[in-house]
Design an enzyme around this catalytic site. Sequence first.
Site, PDB file in Angstrom:
ATOM      1  NE  ARG A  48      -2.905   3.184   0.651  1.00  0.00           N
ATOM      2  CZ  ARG A  48      -2.211   4.304   0.447  1.00  0.00           C
ATOM      3  NH1 ARG A  48      -0.976   4.253  -0.005  1.00  0.00           N
ATOM      4  NH2 ARG A  48      -2.745   5.483   0.690  1.00  0.00           N
ATOM      5  CB  ILE A  62      -2.796   7.278   8.541  1.00  0.00           C
ATOM      6  CG1 ILE A  62      -2.853   8.570   9.358  1.00  0.00           C
ATOM      7  CG2 ILE A  62      -4.020   6.400   8.854  1.00  0.00           C
ATOM      8  CD1 ILE A  62      -4.100   9.419   9.130  1.00  0.00           C
ATOM      9  N   PRO A  63      -0.413   4.393   8.162  1.00  0.00           N
ATOM     10  CG  PRO A  63       1.053   2.966   9.281  1.00  0.00           C
ATOM     11  CD  PRO A  63       0.525   4.365   9.275  1.00  0.00           C
ATOM     12  CG  HIS A  64      -4.527   3.139   5.070  1.00  0.00           C
ATOM     13  ND1 HIS A  64      -3.783   4.292   5.062  1.00  0.00           N
ATOM     14  CD2 HIS A  64      -5.126   3.070   3.863  1.00  0.00           C
ATOM     15  CE1 HIS A  64      -3.945   4.908   3.903  1.00  0.00           C
ATOM     16  NE2 HIS A  64      -4.751   4.176   3.149  1.00  0.00           N
ATOM     17  CB  THR A  65      -3.112  -2.625   4.072  1.00  0.00           C
ATOM     18  OG1 THR A  65      -3.182  -3.336   2.851  1.00  0.00           O
ATOM     19  CG2 THR A  65      -2.959  -3.579   5.232  1.00  0.00           C
TER      20      THR A  65
END
Length: 150
Positions: A48, A62-65
Amino acid sequence: MKLLQLEHIEFDVTVENKDALFTYLANKLYDLNRVTGANEIKEALLKREKDISTGVGDGIGIPHTKDSSVLFPTVLYLRLKEVVPYEALDGISVKDVFCIVMPTSYNKEHLVILSKIAQALLDETKAKLIRTEENKEVVFEALKKEIMSV
């Protein structure tokens, strides 16, 4: 299982770089039994991240997946002891990290949670409380109020 729990919040986390941060997040998610494997979720977060940095500015990442390794929708909040270079959009190193992981089918919820975190951080009073308060329970209650209505 709740999206956000008290043990999802940590202060004074020490990591040396962005890769070590992602390893830390992956291991934390695995240790909390929120994902099936640390390696799988780290790879999903990194994949991502290749699209565009999740360093949104002002020292916030805001790392997100969404990934099939995710067992339960989860939000983690880490306050780092020292800033970490992150290739953020504004070039500022990151100190506050909100990690969001969702099962692959959670499209709408994923976006709603991202939006709620962003809204909370745009409010100076709320952002200051979340980013500087030393009492983990107070930060938990503030975050819970903001995002648990999903």
